[in-house]
Design a protein around this motif. Structure first.
Motif, PDB file in Angstrom:
ATOM      1  N   ASN A 102       0.815  -1.219   0.000  1.00  0.00           N
ATOM      2  CA  ASN A 102       0.000   0.000   0.000  1.00  0.00           C
ATOM      3  C   ASN A 102       0.847   1.265   0.000  1.00  0.00           C
ATOM      4  OD1 ASN A 102      -2.413  -1.470   0.061  1.00  0.00           O
ATOM      5  ND2 ASN A 102      -2.367  -1.621   2.304  1.00  0.00           N
ATOM      6  N   GLU A 103       2.098   1.152   0.374  1.00  0.00           N
ATOM      7  CA  GLU A 103       2.942   2.342   0.478  1.00  0.00           C
ATOM      8  C   GLU A 103       3.578   2.734  -0.852  1.00  0.00           C
ATOM      9  OE1 GLU A 103       5.756   1.603   3.541  1.00  0.00           O
ATOM     10  OE2 GLU A 103       4.281   1.636   5.155  1.00  0.00           O
ATOM     11  N   ILE A 104       3.390   1.917  -1.891  1.00  0.00           N
ATOM     12  CA  ILE A 104       3.981   2.196  -3.196  1.00  0.00           C
ATOM     13  C   ILE A 104       2.885   2.469  -4.221  1.00  0.00           C
ATOM     14  CG2 ILE A 104       5.352   1.255  -5.101  1.00  0.00           C
ATOM     15  CD1 ILE A 104       6.988   1.987  -2.668  1.00  0.00           C
ATOM     16  N   ALA A 105       3.046   3.552  -4.977  1.00  0.00           N
ATOM     17  CA  ALA A 105       2.116   3.895  -6.048  1.00  0.00           C
ATOM     18  C   ALA A 105       2.750   3.581  -7.400  1.00  0.00           C
ATOM     19  CB  ALA A 105       1.757   5.375  -5.968  1.00  0.00           C
ATOM     20  N   VAL A 106       1.954   3.034  -8.301  1.00  0.00           N
ATOM     21  CA  VAL A 106       2.404   2.699  -9.656  1.00  0.00           C
ATOM     22  C   VAL A 106       1.611   3.551 -10.640  1.00  0.00           C
ATOM     23  CG1 VAL A 106       2.668   0.893 -11.386  1.00  0.00           C
ATOM     24  CG2 VAL A 106       2.931   0.326  -8.949  1.00  0.00           C
ATOM     25  N   LEU A 107       2.301   4.394 -11.402  1.00  0.00           N
ATOM     26  CA  LEU A 107       1.652   5.309 -12.338  1.00  0.00           C
ATOM     27  C   LEU A 107       2.035   4.953 -13.780  1.00  0.00           C
ATOM     28  CD1 LEU A 107       1.942   6.872  -9.541  1.00  0.00           C
ATOM     29  CD2 LEU A 107       1.815   8.975 -10.916  1.00  0.00           C
ATOM     30  N   GLN A 108       1.058   5.027 -14.673  1.00  0.00           N
ATOM     31  CA  GLN A 108       1.330   4.822 -16.079  1.00  0.00           C
ATOM     32  C   GLN A 108       2.132   6.008 -16.633  1.00  0.00           C
ATOM     33  OE1 GLN A 108       0.510   1.896 -17.599  1.00  0.00           O
ATOM     34  NE2 GLN A 108      -0.189   1.330 -15.549  1.00  0.00           N
ATOM     35  N   LEU A 109       3.105   5.728 -17.478  1.00  0.00           N
ATOM     36  CA  LEU A 109       3.907   6.785 -18.102  1.00  0.00           C
ATOM     37  C   LEU A 109       3.303   7.148 -19.457  1.00  0.00           C
ATOM     38  CD1 LEU A 109       7.491   5.685 -17.133  1.00  0.00           C
ATOM     39  CD2 LEU A 109       6.628   8.019 -16.943  1.00  0.00           C
ATOM     40  N   THR A 110       3.092   8.437 -19.660  1.00  0.00           N
ATOM     41  CA  THR A 110       2.474   8.905 -20.903  1.00  0.00           C
ATOM     42  C   THR A 110       3.329   9.988 -21.555  1.00  0.00           C
ATOM     43  OG1 THR A 110       1.190  10.622 -19.754  1.00  0.00           O
ATOM     44  CG2 THR A 110       0.191   8.433 -19.963  1.00  0.00           C
ATOM     45  N   GLU A 111       2.927  10.306 -22.771  1.00  0.00           N
ATOM     46  CA  GLU A 111       3.577  11.380 -23.562  1.00  0.00           C
ATOM     47  C   GLU A 111       5.089  11.205 -23.648  1.00  0.00           C
ATOM     48  OE1 GLU A 111       2.316  15.333 -22.471  1.00  0.00           O
ATOM     49  OE2 GLU A 111       0.342  14.622 -21.861  1.00  0.00           O
ATOM     50  N   PRO A 112       5.559  10.118 -24.236  1.00  0.00           N
ATOM     51  CA  PRO A 112       4.769   9.132 -24.984  1.00  0.00           C
ATOM     52  C   PRO A 112       4.481   7.867 -24.168  1.00  0.00           C
ATOM     53  CG  PRO A 112       7.064   8.847 -25.494  1.00  0.00           C
ATOM     54  CD  PRO A 112       6.994   9.982 -24.509  1.00  0.00           C
ATOM     55  N   VAL A 113       3.537   7.060 -24.685  1.00  0.00           N
ATOM     56  CA  VAL A 113       3.364   5.685 -24.203  1.00  0.00           C
ATOM     57  C   VAL A 113       4.252   4.821 -25.088  1.00  0.00           C
ATOM     58  CG1 VAL A 113       1.778   3.758 -23.936  1.00  0.00           C
ATOM     59  CG2 VAL A 113       1.011   6.081 -23.419  1.00  0.00           C
ATOM     60  N   HIS A 114       5.256   4.243 -24.490  1.00  0.00           N
ATOM     61  CA  HIS A 114       6.274   3.521 -25.262  1.00  0.00           C
ATOM     62  C   HIS A 114       6.283   2.043 -24.875  1.00  0.00           C
ATOM     63  CE1 HIS A 114      10.090   2.922 -27.397  1.00  0.00           C
ATOM     64  NE2 HIS A 114      10.470   2.195 -26.362  1.00  0.00           N
ATOM     65  N   SER A 115       6.557   1.188 -25.838  1.00  0.00           N
ATOM     66  CA  SER A 115       6.655  -0.246 -25.535  1.00  0.00           C
ATOM     67  C   SER A 115       7.668  -0.895 -26.453  1.00  0.00           C
ATOM     68  CB  SER A 115       5.293  -0.928 -25.700  1.00  0.00           C
ATOM     69  OG  SER A 115       4.872  -0.917 -27.051  1.00  0.00           O
ATOM     70  N   GLN A 116       8.164  -2.058 -26.046  1.00  0.00           N
ATOM     71  CA  GLN A 116       9.102  -2.834 -26.842  1.00  0.00           C
ATOM     72  C   GLN A 116       8.804  -4.317 -26.629  1.00  0.00           C
ATOM     73  OE1 GLN A 116      10.721  -0.191 -24.889  1.00  0.00           O
ATOM     74  NE2 GLN A 116      10.275  -1.332 -23.036  1.00  0.00           N
ATOM     75  N   THR A 117       9.174  -5.125 -27.633  1.00  0.00           N
ATOM     76  CA  THR A 117       8.835  -6.548 -27.604  1.00  0.00           C
ATOM     77  C   THR A 117       9.877  -7.354 -26.853  1.00  0.00           C
ATOM     78  OG1 THR A 117       7.745  -6.360 -29.748  1.00  0.00           O
ATOM     79  CG2 THR A 117       8.277  -8.573 -29.001  1.00  0.00           C
ATOM     80  N   ILE A 118       9.405  -8.191 -25.941  1.00  0.00           N
ATOM     81  CA  ILE A 118      10.241  -9.186 -25.287  1.00  0.00           C
ATOM     82  C   ILE A 118       9.808 -10.555 -25.777  1.00  0.00           C
ATOM     83  CG2 ILE A 118      10.598 -10.366 -23.068  1.00  0.00           C
ATOM     84  CD1 ILE A 118      11.000  -7.726 -21.758  1.00  0.00           C
ATOM     85  N   GLY A 119      10.769 -11.408 -26.082  1.00  0.00           N
ATOM     86  CA  GLY A 119      10.405 -12.707 -26.625  1.00  0.00           C
ATOM     87  C   GLY A 119      11.453 -13.769 -26.379  1.00  0.00           C
ATOM     88  N   LEU A 120      11.133 -14.953 -26.863  1.00  0.00           N
ATOM     89  CA  LEU A 120      12.029 -16.101 -26.761  1.00  0.00           C
ATOM     90  C   LEU A 120      12.970 -16.121 -27.949  1.00  0.00           C
ATOM     91  CD1 LEU A 120      12.821 -18.969 -25.607  1.00  0.00           C
ATOM     92  CD2 LEU A 120      11.034 -19.875 -27.121  1.00  0.00           C
TER      93      LEU A 120
END
Length: 300
Positions: A252-270
């Motif tokens: 409860n003591e930790i907050a998790v916020l979405q990062l925007t401007e930009p919303v960035h992603s990358q692929t992780i795979g096998l």
């Protein structure tokens, strides 16, 4: 030539010391030395440069090492296939996993274990280049790493999920009551980030540079455990993969916020070695990765 002779030779090349190699192979040093001599006599070339101690491999020895590693890998694959014809797949599945993907690795190993209960797992937290070397040296059956950032060569790839970044901070931070935060706002916080030898940090660096942001962390670590410990302490915030949010799901003591401007992603795979024939273990691993339900893959 016999498989033990090749195994002793590969161990010697890796350990760089006759006594240590003998210990790894669970034989006496004279036994290992005699096997290496026998291998040299069979091939009619010197494999080891000898002085008062192990000096290194000869040019011929370095070439034989490549063949020895491949031969041993093929031999183990053959034994696995013959054993599978008699019963179930067994042996050890050796995986190299980048630190950023460690929180999500069970999404792959759990269904694999359900399908092949006699298989044991050896999972190592390593960087992407160590995965590449491990695949080339037949020391790993597969790796979990980034596919579209600093991609590896001579591998087959199966995408697993898209990794996104989140901002984590203590609940007392004025921004903690929000659901999201922009990158420009996030980089102004007192940040604890991965050190620059880590690929995840290099991705963040490139993203910040492309958007004109300036990163100035007051603490760096090459361990996500170190990052999380300092966020829990309260003086620092951080930017981590979204899969790490589950670590704080009951905190409860930790907050998790979405990062925007930009919303960035990358692929992780096998990734697995692009070679033929494919071992039964690797084949089963690829089949399991392809069969994963997208809804069951790590998501935000």
């Amino acid at each position: 030539m016999f498989a033990p002779h090749l195994r002793y030779f590969v161990a010697l090349a890796k350990e760089g010391h006759f006594s240590r190699a003998a210990k790894v192979c669970d034989v006496t040093q004279p036994t290992l030395s005699m096997a290496i001599r026998s291998l040299e006599e069979s091939l009619e070339v010197p494999l080891v440069e000898r002085g008062h101690r192990f000096v290194g491999l000869t040019p011929e020895g370095r070439r034989v090492l490549v063949w020895a590693q491949q031969t041993l890998a093929d031999y183990e694959s053959l034994k696995q296939e013959l054993a599978a014809l008699r019963s179930e797949l067994s042996g050890v599945l050796r995986l190299g996993v980048i630190p950023a993907a460690m929180p999500s690795i069970a999404h792959l190993t759990a269904p694999f274990r359900a399908a092949h209960p006699k298989v044991m797992f050896d999972i190592r937290s390593v960087d992407s280049r160590t995965i590449e070397r491990g695949l080339d040296a037949f020391e790993l059956d597969g790796g979990i790493t980034y596919l579209d950032n600093e991609p590896l060569s001579h591998v087959r790839c199966i995408p697993l999920y898209r990794e996104k970044f989140v901002f984590i901070t203590r609940a007392g931070n004025p921004r903690a009551r929000r659901k999201s935060i922009t990158w420009r706002e996030a980089v102004q916080e007192n940040l604890c980030l991965l050190s620059e030898d880590m690929q995840n940090r290099r991705i963040i660096n490139d993203l910040a540079k492309s958007k004109g942001f300036s990163l100035g962390p007051t603490m760096v670590s090459n361990s996500f455990a170190g990052i999380c410990a300092h966020v829990l302490e309260g003086s620092w915030s951080s930017i981590v993969p979204h899969t790490f949010a589950r670590i704080f799901s009951n905190e409860n003591e930790i907050a998790v916020l979405q990062l925007t401007e930009p919303v960035h992603s990358q692929t992780i795979g096998l990734v697995v070695s692009d070679r033929e024939p494919v071992s039964l273990m690797t084949e089963a691993l690829m089949a399991c990765a392809k069969a994963l339900n997208p809804d069951e893959k790590p998501s935000s």
